[in-house]
Write an enzyme that holds these catalytic residues in place. Structure first.
Site, PDB file in Angstrom:
ATOM      1  N   VAL A 166     -18.054  -9.327 -24.751  1.00  0.00           N
ATOM      2  CA  VAL A 166     -17.611 -10.570 -24.111  1.00  0.00           C
ATOM      3  C   VAL A 166     -18.410 -10.857 -22.834  1.00  0.00           C
ATOM      4  O   VAL A 166     -18.907 -11.971 -22.632  1.00  0.00           O
ATOM      5  CB  VAL A 166     -16.099 -10.496 -23.766  1.00  0.00           C
ATOM      6  CG1 VAL A 166     -15.634 -11.779 -23.099  1.00  0.00           C
ATOM      7  CG2 VAL A 166     -15.273 -10.209 -25.016  1.00  0.00           C
ATOM      8  N   ASP A 167     -18.558  -9.853 -21.987  1.00  0.00           N
ATOM      9  CA  ASP A 167     -19.143 -10.105 -20.671  1.00  0.00           C
ATOM     10  C   ASP A 167     -20.612 -10.530 -20.758  1.00  0.00           C
ATOM     11  O   ASP A 167     -20.999 -11.535 -20.161  1.00  0.00           O
ATOM     12  CB  ASP A 167     -19.016  -8.864 -19.778  1.00  0.00           C
ATOM     13  CG  ASP A 167     -17.577  -8.376 -19.706  1.00  0.00           C
ATOM     14  OD1 ASP A 167     -16.677  -9.174 -20.051  1.00  0.00           O
ATOM     15  OD2 ASP A 167     -17.355  -7.213 -19.331  1.00  0.00           O
ATOM     16  N   SER A 168     -21.415  -9.772 -21.502  1.00  0.00           N
ATOM     17  CA  SER A 168     -22.835 -10.142 -21.547  1.00  0.00           C
ATOM     18  C   SER A 168     -23.011 -11.460 -22.307  1.00  0.00           C
ATOM     19  O   SER A 168     -23.893 -12.252 -21.979  1.00  0.00           O
ATOM     20  CB  SER A 168     -23.696  -9.029 -22.147  1.00  0.00           C
ATOM     21  OG  SER A 168     -23.441  -8.855 -23.521  1.00  0.00           O
ATOM     22  N   SER A 169     -22.143 -11.714 -23.290  1.00  0.00           N
ATOM     23  CA  SER A 169     -22.273 -12.969 -24.046  1.00  0.00           C
ATOM     24  C   SER A 169     -21.968 -14.182 -23.168  1.00  0.00           C
ATOM     25  O   SER A 169     -22.704 -15.169 -23.174  1.00  0.00           O
ATOM     26  CB  SER A 169     -21.309 -12.983 -25.238  1.00  0.00           C
ATOM     27  OG  SER A 169     -21.586 -11.909 -26.087  1.00  0.00           O
ATOM     28  N   GLU A 215       4.382 -10.350  -6.736  1.00  0.00           N
ATOM     29  CA  GLU A 215       3.303 -10.436  -7.725  1.00  0.00           C
ATOM     30  C   GLU A 215       3.667  -9.798  -9.064  1.00  0.00           C
ATOM     31  O   GLU A 215       3.017 -10.062 -10.065  1.00  0.00           O
ATOM     32  CB  GLU A 215       2.019  -9.802  -7.170  1.00  0.00           C
ATOM     33  CG  GLU A 215       2.039  -8.281  -6.974  1.00  0.00           C
ATOM     34  CD  GLU A 215       2.679  -7.821  -5.666  1.00  0.00           C
ATOM     35  OE1 GLU A 215       3.485  -8.586  -5.093  1.00  0.00           O
ATOM     36  OE2 GLU A 215       2.398  -6.684  -5.238  1.00  0.00           O
ATOM     37  N   LYS A 244     -11.241 -10.430 -16.146  1.00  0.00           N
ATOM     38  CA  LYS A 244     -11.525 -10.514 -17.582  1.00  0.00           C
ATOM     39  C   LYS A 244     -10.907 -11.764 -18.225  1.00  0.00           C
ATOM     40  O   LYS A 244     -11.544 -12.437 -19.027  1.00  0.00           O
ATOM     41  CB  LYS A 244     -10.971  -9.263 -18.271  1.00  0.00           C
ATOM     42  CG  LYS A 244     -11.416  -9.107 -19.692  1.00  0.00           C
ATOM     43  CD  LYS A 244     -12.769  -8.467 -19.726  1.00  0.00           C
ATOM     44  CE  LYS A 244     -13.286  -8.264 -21.119  1.00  0.00           C
ATOM     45  NZ  LYS A 244     -14.520  -7.469 -21.095  1.00  0.00           N
ATOM     46  N   CYS A 251       5.318  -6.059   1.418  1.00  0.00           N
ATOM     47  CA  CYS A 251       5.693  -4.636   1.503  1.00  0.00           C
ATOM     48  C   CYS A 251       4.997  -3.956   2.699  1.00  0.00           C
ATOM     49  O   CYS A 251       5.276  -4.297   3.836  1.00  0.00           O
ATOM     50  CB  CYS A 251       5.400  -3.941   0.169  1.00  0.00           C
ATOM     51  SG  CYS A 251       6.212  -2.352   0.021  1.00  0.00           S
ATOM     52  N   GLY A 284       0.840  -1.191   0.000  1.00  0.00           N
ATOM     53  CA  GLY A 284       0.000   0.000   0.000  1.00  0.00           C
ATOM     54  C   GLY A 284       0.870   1.235   0.000  1.00  0.00           C
ATOM     55  O   GLY A 284       2.054   1.158   0.302  1.00  0.00           O
ATOM     56  N   HIS A 302       8.004  -7.141  -4.105  1.00  0.00           N
ATOM     57  CA  HIS A 302       6.672  -7.455  -4.648  1.00  0.00           C
ATOM     58  C   HIS A 302       6.726  -8.737  -5.483  1.00  0.00           C
ATOM     59  O   HIS A 302       7.082  -8.691  -6.660  1.00  0.00           O
ATOM     60  CB  HIS A 302       6.168  -6.291  -5.509  1.00  0.00           C
ATOM     61  CG  HIS A 302       5.716  -5.131  -4.689  1.00  0.00           C
ATOM     62  ND1 HIS A 302       4.434  -4.996  -4.214  1.00  0.00           N
ATOM     63  CD2 HIS A 302       6.405  -4.071  -4.220  1.00  0.00           C
ATOM     64  CE1 HIS A 302       4.335  -3.891  -3.497  1.00  0.00           C
ATOM     65  NE2 HIS A 302       5.520  -3.310  -3.483  1.00  0.00           N
TER      66      HIS A 302
END
Ligand code: XMP
Length: 509
Positions: free
Chosen positions: A222-225, A167, A365, A78, A51, A165
């Protein structure tokens, strides 16, 4: 599952992505989550994120210290490590030198968190404060030239801290450190796959909807499909999708949608041709925000009218994704939420009295795309570039007319065909044509022309917040330009947009 406590790091979504890449489910929660709620999630491990604050700032974020007494392994990253050190009686001080960038991780302890990692690997640091005194029971297991206390471990209590970090891509052994935490320390199982998600979510959707009808606004994005196919798999004809054709779509868009959803998936879809209504309302309008407002309001009106014809519908499904949820839940707000709100054209009426179901709300996503593939959607659907709700209207600068729409549709379709053929479609965040409100002089054959200009926009981006223009090969640009001028009547000039965002935006309006 793993709980990630969000101390406001710009990388916290990345931590979650890394954990899920290891096929372990995780959720990001704000630091003010009550300890009882954390306990109730039954996490196998907890990660405290980095943070921007110093733990000595008056308003620095804090999580209940009882988190270290749950008997659940904790990894502090961190700021998360500094919080842990301070909470457990160690010492954190402002470092003389801020450490930012690459460092070499020196270790001769290859067990626990650092099992099997290469010595001297590059790790990525970004901190002002440093831990200078260990809490009792902890040992230092790795250092860098500038930071003696770079990795700490207390195996007895299963508490760990890393100053770097793990990640971020730049930390060479970061993935290994995280996977050591997940599998060697927390004893997680690899169970988070899209196959398992489909099974669980289908059961959940059936339970929640309990035989009642569901409505979904299908845009073809993409999302609604993906949401539509998933819900359809769960409840079949109890799902009705509404597709509003606003007359601002790309070439063959509706045809492709019908092929996919009606012909292949046999879904219940209402196609509403409202193009006349939209184009009528846009007549004479040139201001971009006015266009958005008109389209947004009309969409709601048209959708509402159709939805109200579906008797006894009880649920409204939406393809909300996890990042939207995290942003709205975050204790820090953040600029993203504000910037995105003006893009919520196509929002739905507040008084619809339907209960929401959001089956993708825990997915990122890339997971939604993997889910789409798992559900049998075509590559073309799953990898579609984003397309704005107001459609081509904000890519026609000035007034939107049938004639100008026809020019842009044709130009955009040729551009996308060439981008696809050259293998760039999936690599680019967005690529599209814009019709400018200027005419310029040209010669074609022996004749002087005075015609329209098309701008090509192609950008790389991670999340649309920032973007850079794509360095497309000149030969590709040349081919697109030739085809546009030769094949689209009314176009005699093509330009390439080389503005980055900021200060530009991706769309021209
Ligand atoms: P800008 O142009 O702001 O776009 O850099 C960022 C991303 O948002 C999309 N965009 C929109 N999406 N309604 C939408 O649904 C809108 O009014 C809208 N305006 C921009 C844009 O395509 C890009 O992906």
């Amino acid at each position: 599952m793993i709980v990630i406590i969000d101390f406001g790091s710009q990388f916290n979504q990345l931590i979650a992505r890394r954990v899920r890449e290891c096929e372990v489910y995780c959720q990001i929660e704000p630091p003010n989550t009550p300890i009882e709620a954390i306990k109730a999630m039954k996490p196998e491990g907890i990660i405290l994120s980095g943070g921007p604050s110093s733990i000595y700032d008056e308003h620095s974020p804090k999580v209940d210290r009882a988190i270290f007494e749950l008997g659940v392994p904790v990894l502090g990253i961190c700021y998360g490590m500094q919080f842990m050190v301070d909470a457990l009686g160690g010492k954190v001080e402002s470092a003389e030198k801020r450490e930012y960038g690459f460092a070499r991780l020196k270790t001769d302890n290859k067990s626990g968190l650092l099992k099997d990692i290469e010595d001297d690997s590059v790790c990525w640091m970004s901190h002002g404060d440093s831990s200078t005194g260990l809490p009792s029971g902890f040992e230092i297991t790795a250092s860098t030239d500038n930071t003696e206390i770079a990795v700490i471990e207390c195996n007895k209590r299963r508490l760990y801290g890393v100053q770097f970090h793990p990640e971020v891509e730049h930390s060479q052994e970061g993935r290994k450190v995280l996977s050591n935490f997940l599998f060697n320390i927390c004893d997680c199982k690899r169970s988070w796959t899209m196959k398992s998600f489909v099974e669980e979510e289908i059961a959940e959707i059936r339970k929640v909807t309990n035989g009642k009808k569901v409505i979904l606004g299908l845009s073809g994005g993409v999302d609604s499909s993906v949401a539509a196919v998933l819900i359809h798999k769960a409840i079949g004809d109890h799902l009705t999708c509404i597709f509003v054709d606003n007359g601002l779509l790309r070439k063959d868009e509706r045809k492709k949608l019908e092929e996919t959803f009606s012909n292949n998936f046999h879904m219940n879809i209402i196609y509403v041709d409202a193009s006349k209504k939209f184009l009528g309302a846009l007549e004479g309008v040139t201001d971009p925000e006015k266009k958005r407002k008109i389209i947004g309001a009309l969409f709601i009106e048209v959708f509402d009218e159709e939805a109200s014809k579906i008797k006894d519908a009880e649920f409204l499904a939406q393809g909300t994704l996890y990042p939207d949820i995290i942003e709205s839940k975050s204790a820090f707000g953040g600029p993203t939420a504000v910037i995105k709100s003006h893009h919520n054209v196509g929002g739905l009426p507040e008084d619809m009295k339907l209960k929401l179901i959001e089956p993708l709300k825990h997915l990122f996503k890339d997971e939604v795309r993997a889910l789409g593939e798992e559900l049998g959607l075509t590559e073309e659907m799953v990898w579609r570039q984003p397309f704005p709700g107001p459609g081509l209207s904000i890519r026609i600068l000035g007034e939107v007319t049938e004639k100008r729409l026809a020019i842009l549709r044709e130009a955009d379709s040729i551009l996308l065909e060439e981008i696809r053929n050259a293998g760039f479609y999936r690599k680019l965040w967005q690529s599209f044509a814009v019709l400018l409100p200027v005419k310029s002089v040209g010669v074609m054959g022996d004749k002087r022309t005075y015609e329209n200009c098309i701008a090509i926009r192609a950008v790389n981006s991670i999340d649309a917040m920032t973007a850079d223009w794509a360095r497309l090969p000149h030969d590709l640009l040349a081919k697109i330009s030739n085809r546009l001028i030769n094949e689209v009547s009314g176009v005699n000039r093509v330009v390439y947009d080389i503005s980055s965002k900021p200060p530009g935006t991706i769309e021209w309006e």
